[in-house]
Write a protein that holds these residues in place. Structure first.
Motif, PDB file in Angstrom:
ATOM      1  N   GLY A 155       0.791  -1.218   0.000  1.00  0.00           N
ATOM      2  CA  GLY A 155       0.000   0.000   0.000  1.00  0.00           C
ATOM      3  C   GLY A 155       0.824   1.269   0.000  1.00  0.00           C
ATOM      4  N   TYR A 156       2.076   1.163  -0.306  1.00  0.00           N
ATOM      5  CA  TYR A 156       2.964   2.326  -0.371  1.00  0.00           C
ATOM      6  C   TYR A 156       2.512   3.240  -1.512  1.00  0.00           C
ATOM      7  N   ASP A 157       2.052   4.455  -1.194  1.00  0.00           N
ATOM      8  CA  ASP A 157       1.446   5.344  -2.190  1.00  0.00           C
ATOM      9  C   ASP A 157       2.484   6.340  -2.695  1.00  0.00           C
ATOM     10  N   MET A 158       3.085   6.025  -3.835  1.00  0.00           N
ATOM     11  CA  MET A 158       4.154   6.859  -4.361  1.00  0.00           C
ATOM     12  C   MET A 158       3.656   8.230  -4.815  1.00  0.00           C
ATOM     13  N   ALA A 159       2.395   8.313  -5.265  1.00  0.00           N
ATOM     14  CA  ALA A 159       1.861   9.608  -5.703  1.00  0.00           C
ATOM     15  C   ALA A 159       1.756  10.571  -4.529  1.00  0.00           C
ATOM     16  N   VAL A 160       1.288  10.071  -3.401  1.00  0.00           N
ATOM     17  CA  VAL A 160       1.179  10.910  -2.202  1.00  0.00           C
ATOM     18  C   VAL A 160       2.565  11.313  -1.717  1.00  0.00           C
ATOM     19  N   ILE A 161       3.480  10.363  -1.717  1.00  0.00           N
ATOM     20  CA  ILE A 161       4.842  10.657  -1.260  1.00  0.00           C
ATOM     21  C   ILE A 161       5.501  11.701  -2.156  1.00  0.00           C
ATOM     22  N   LYS A 162       5.334  11.548  -3.471  1.00  0.00           N
ATOM     23  CA  LYS A 162       5.930  12.523  -4.398  1.00  0.00           C
ATOM     24  C   LYS A 162       5.333  13.913  -4.194  1.00  0.00           C
ATOM     25  N   LYS A 163       4.024  13.974  -3.970  1.00  0.00           N
ATOM     26  CA  LYS A 163       3.379  15.268  -3.736  1.00  0.00           C
ATOM     27  C   LYS A 163       4.070  16.015  -2.608  1.00  0.00           C
ATOM     28  N   TRP A 164       4.326  15.301  -1.513  1.00  0.00           N
ATOM     29  CA  TRP A 164       4.898  15.980  -0.350  1.00  0.00           C
ATOM     30  C   TRP A 164       6.409  16.137  -0.448  1.00  0.00           C
ATOM     31  N   GLU A 165       7.069  15.264  -1.202  1.00  0.00           N
ATOM     32  CA  GLU A 165       8.496  15.470  -1.441  1.00  0.00           C
ATOM     33  C   GLU A 165       8.726  16.712  -2.299  1.00  0.00           C
ATOM     34  N   ASP A 166       7.821  16.976  -3.232  1.00  0.00           N
ATOM     35  CA  ASP A 166       7.957  18.128  -4.125  1.00  0.00           C
ATOM     36  C   ASP A 166       7.509  19.441  -3.484  1.00  0.00           C
ATOM     37  N   ALA A 167       6.753  19.356  -2.407  1.00  0.00           N
ATOM     38  CA  ALA A 167       6.242  20.572  -1.762  1.00  0.00           C
ATOM     39  C   ALA A 167       7.390  21.394  -1.193  1.00  0.00           C
ATOM     40  N   LYS A 168       7.373  22.689  -1.466  1.00  0.00           N
ATOM     41  CA  LYS A 168       8.428  23.571  -0.959  1.00  0.00           C
ATOM     42  C   LYS A 168       7.979  24.341   0.284  1.00  0.00           C
ATOM     43  N   VAL A 169       6.695  24.704   0.318  1.00  0.00           N
ATOM     44  CA  VAL A 169       6.143  25.443   1.465  1.00  0.00           C
ATOM     45  C   VAL A 169       4.851  24.740   1.888  1.00  0.00           C
ATOM     46  N   ILE A 170       4.723  24.493   3.178  1.00  0.00           N
ATOM     47  CA  ILE A 170       3.588  23.722   3.702  1.00  0.00           C
ATOM     48  C   ILE A 170       2.930  24.489   4.841  1.00  0.00           C
ATOM     49  N   ARG A 171       1.629  24.569   4.763  1.00  0.00           N
ATOM     50  CA  ARG A 171       0.859  25.143   5.878  1.00  0.00           C
ATOM     51  C   ARG A 171       0.370  24.000   6.752  1.00  0.00           C
ATOM     52  N   PHE A 172       0.601  24.135   8.064  1.00  0.00           N
ATOM     53  CA  PHE A 172       0.169  23.127   9.022  1.00  0.00           C
ATOM     54  C   PHE A 172      -0.923  23.692   9.928  1.00  0.00           C
ATOM     55  N   VAL A 173      -1.983  22.925  10.109  1.00  0.00           N
ATOM     56  CA  VAL A 173      -2.933  23.160  11.183  1.00  0.00           C
ATOM     57  C   VAL A 173      -2.797  21.957  12.118  1.00  0.00           C
ATOM     58  N   VAL A 174      -2.336  22.206  13.321  1.00  0.00           N
ATOM     59  CA  VAL A 174      -2.062  21.127  14.274  1.00  0.00           C
ATOM     60  C   VAL A 174      -3.026  21.267  15.449  1.00  0.00           C
ATOM     61  N   VAL A 175      -3.812  20.227  15.675  1.00  0.00           N
ATOM     62  CA  VAL A 175      -4.800  20.247  16.753  1.00  0.00           C
ATOM     63  C   VAL A 175      -4.370  19.272  17.848  1.00  0.00           C
ATOM     64  N   GLY A 176      -4.174  19.805  19.042  1.00  0.00           N
ATOM     65  CA  GLY A 176      -3.854  18.971  20.193  1.00  0.00           C
ATOM     66  C   GLY A 176      -5.095  18.783  21.044  1.00  0.00           C
ATOM     67  N   VAL A 177      -5.396  17.529  21.389  1.00  0.00           N
ATOM     68  CA  VAL A 177      -6.559  17.220  22.210  1.00  0.00           C
ATOM     69  C   VAL A 177      -6.135  16.389  23.419  1.00  0.00           C
ATOM     70  N   TYR A 187      -2.115  16.437  12.684  1.00  0.00           N
ATOM     71  CA  TYR A 187      -1.548  17.368  11.706  1.00  0.00           C
ATOM     72  C   TYR A 187      -2.358  17.354  10.418  1.00  0.00           C
ATOM     73  N   LEU A 188      -2.772  18.536   9.969  1.00  0.00           N
ATOM     74  CA  LEU A 188      -3.388  18.711   8.658  1.00  0.00           C
ATOM     75  C   LEU A 188      -2.464  19.587   7.819  1.00  0.00           C
ATOM     76  N   PRO A 189      -1.723  18.999   6.887  1.00  0.00           N
ATOM     77  CA  PRO A 189      -0.835  19.801   6.031  1.00  0.00           C
ATOM     78  C   PRO A 189      -1.511  20.142   4.707  1.00  0.00           C
ATOM     79  N   THR A 190      -1.202  21.315   4.167  1.00  0.00           N
ATOM     80  CA  THR A 190      -1.623  21.670   2.816  1.00  0.00           C
ATOM     81  C   THR A 190      -0.458  22.352   2.113  1.00  0.00           C
ATOM     82  N   VAL A 191      -0.366  22.136   0.816  1.00  0.00           N
ATOM     83  CA  VAL A 191       0.717  22.742   0.036  1.00  0.00           C
ATOM     84  C   VAL A 191       0.386  24.201  -0.242  1.00  0.00           C
ATOM     85  N   VAL A 192       1.370  25.064   0.001  1.00  0.00           N
ATOM     86  CA  VAL A 192       1.220  26.491  -0.313  1.00  0.00           C
ATOM     87  C   VAL A 192       1.802  26.703  -1.705  1.00  0.00           C
ATOM     88  N   PRO A 193       0.995  27.168  -2.670  1.00  0.00           N
ATOM     89  CA  PRO A 193       1.487  27.340  -4.043  1.00  0.00           C
ATOM     90  C   PRO A 193       2.645  28.333  -4.099  1.00  0.00           C
TER      91      PRO A 193
END
Length: 214
Positions: free
Chosen positions: A28-50, A208-214
């Motif tokens: 189940g190793y998802d290379m498309a997801v991994i490549k997306k995040w390897e290529d990301a240069k700037v990432i916005r994080f929303v981190v929720v602690g409960v 952690y909820l990460p999103t790529v910043v264009p």
């Protein structure tokens, strides 16, 4: 706090580490997801602690616990290449809620709280060059009436108090979202592969909820 992950790498989040196997060993190793995040240069994080666990809610060495729920949200933008936080860190602190207040381990009535208990009351934050964010706050105990156990169940008044508390988080590498994690480990991934969570110290769980910043 952030370590780039390759075939045999380690994810660093909130002071914890988890080792991963090579892609060939991971169904189940998802290379498309991994490549997306390897290529990301700037990432916005929303981190929720409960926090959702039983804890002491009276000040001092007395019997008084409750099911304590608390929540804090930290938002920041991480420049992966420069390895630094961009702009301000936003912190949103929610009010603590209590249920099932009891004098645990005794047959005495529950303590009577004379105000609000705050498990973590946010005050300020600071970030070091590595991106580690330290949240400074207090744990606030209200005045209360507690039993005189083990002498008797008769209640007496006690003062409230405050304790300094610190929470520390930092950026993490979202390539973990494309991996299959070992069962029973401290990390988990949502079914939609949009968030990942880990168990932190003192019964906090961080998502952690990460999103790529264009």
């Amino acid at each position: 706090m952030l370590a780039h992950m390759n075939a045999k790498s380690i994810l660093f989040v909130i002071g914890a580490t988890v080792a991963f196997e090579s892609p060939a060993q991971m169904p189940g190793y998802d290379m498309a997801v991994i490549k997306k995040w390897e290529d990301a240069k700037v990432i916005r994080f929303v981190v929720v602690g409960v926090h959702d666990a039983r804890a002491m809610v009276v000040f001092g060495d007395y019997e008084g616990k409750a099911d304590v729920t608390d929540r804090i949200t930290v938002e920041f933008v991480w420049n992966k290449k420069a390895r630094r936080i961009i702009g301000d860190v936003k912190v949103t602190d929610s009010k603590t809620t209590l249920k099932n207040i009891k004098s645990d381990g005794t047959n005495c009535p529950p303590p009577q709280l004379k105000g609000d208990y705050e498990h973590f009351q946010y005050v300020s934050q600071s970030a070091d060059p590595s991106g580690q964010i330290m949240l400074k706050g207090f744990r606030t105990y209200p005045p209360a009436s507690v039993s005189q156990y083990p002498a008797s169940c008769k209640q007496r008044p006690i003062p409230g108090g405050k304790e300094d508390k610190f929470l520390t988080i930092g950026p993490a590498d979202p390539v973990v979202l494309g991996m299959t994690l070992p069962p029973g480990g401290p990390f988990s991934i949502s079914a939609d592969k949009k968030t990942f969570s880990m168990k932190g110290a003192e019964n906090w769980v961080w998502t952690y909820l990460p999103t790529v910043v264009p």
